[in-house]
Design an enzyme around this catalytic site. Structure first.
Site, PDB file in Angstrom:
ATOM      1  N   ASP A 188       0.831  -1.214   0.000  1.00 49.78           N
ATOM      2  CA  ASP A 188       0.000   0.000   0.000  1.00 49.78           C
ATOM      3  C   ASP A 188       0.861   1.257   0.000  1.00 49.78           C
ATOM      4  OD1 ASP A 188      -2.339   1.409  -0.060  1.00 49.78           O
ATOM      5  OD2 ASP A 188      -2.905   1.021   2.026  1.00 49.78           O
ATOM      6  N   ASN A 205     -10.314  -3.072  -6.026  1.00 47.60           N
ATOM      7  CA  ASN A 205      -9.471  -2.161  -6.811  1.00 47.60           C
ATOM      8  C   ASN A 205     -10.016  -1.923  -8.222  1.00 47.60           C
ATOM      9  OD1 ASN A 205      -6.312  -3.254  -5.353  1.00 47.60           O
ATOM     10  ND2 ASN A 205      -7.622  -1.550  -4.773  1.00 47.60           N
TER      11      ASN A 205
END
Ligand code: IPE
Ligand code: MG
Length: 241
Positions: free
Chosen positions: A15, A63
């Protein structure tokens, strides 16, 4: 080495690629490129430490909600990355497995996954699990459905199903995760390997993934070594304390 306990299975929630780029006045795509390069380094470092299993959360089912441009860029990057990995994983004897739903991925990506997993399936000692179009709740539902079919077809006795045997129905039959690392300061699990994380130690690093290097990994391992894992039990024989 200044620590003795080496986890058997590490999970990393990759991330902070976007913020890494934004901080430098770059496009988010530059962050994804830098993150992809760093993945190679982290894979080498983890296996060099003798850790047998590494699971990487590189793309969640959620996502796909990102802008078309970013999703397209990521899909192209993933394809290029796999093309390179095809050679590298055979040379380095890394067994690659993939967890997630394959259906919305392109035929090209699915073909290359097929090729790499087939070519590396007999390697032992280093297993890399790529979580791609992955969601943990979805994995548990898919596993339950597989188990249901085994039960109704008398391939398994329902009374024999327990926490351990359930692992065989998950996307990949991997051992539980011992240490979870998430980069970029976010302190969430975000639907990553929910079943396998049941007793994992959680480690959150402030560093954005493209900058997460050797020192940061070693710090995570040092912290892991200081934690006392009790699995719900009670350690120590001083029973009257
Ligand atoms: C992680 O970085 C990579 C992927 C999820 C593909 P992000 O893209 O989530 O970066 P931030 O969180 O926006 O900084
Ligand atoms: Mg993010």
């Amino acid at each position: 080495m200044d620590y003795e306990k080496i986890p058997n299975h590490i999970g990393i929630i990759v991330d902070g690629n976007g913020r890494w780029a934004q901080d430098r006045g770059l496009q988010r795509s530059a962050g994804h490129l830098a993150g992809a390069e760093n993945l190679d380094e982290i894979i080498d470092l983890v296996f060099a430490k003798g850790i047998a299993y590494l699971s990487l959360f590189v793309f969640s089912t959620e996502n796909f909600k990102r802008g078309k441009k970013e999703v397209n860029f990521l899909m192209k990057l993933i394809k290029k990355k796999f093309q390179k990995d095809f050679v590298r994983f055979q040379k380095d004897q890394i067994r690659m497995v993939v967890s997630g739903e394959r259906e919305p991925l392109s035929q090209e990506i699915n073909d290359i996954i097929e090729n790499i997993t087939e070519k590396t399936k007999d390697f032992r000692g280093k297993t890399l699990n790529i979580c791609l179009n992955y969601g943990g709740q979805r994995e548990i539902i898919a596993a339950s459905k597989k188990m249901y079919y085994d039960i109704i077809n008398n391939r398994v006795n329902i009374d024999m199903v327990d926490e351990k045997t359930f692992y065989q129905y998950l996307y990949q039959s991997l051992p539980p995760i011992d240490l979870l690392i998430r980069t970029s300061g976010e302190q969430r699990i975000s639907n990553f390997m929910l079943y396998q994380l049941a007793y994992a130690e959680l480690y959150f690093s402030e560093v954005y993934f493209p900058d997460f290097g050797k020192e940061d990994l070693e710090e995570a391992l040092r912290v892991y070594n200081k934690r006392e894992r009790r699995f719900g039990g009670y350690n120590g024989s001083k029973s009257n304390s």
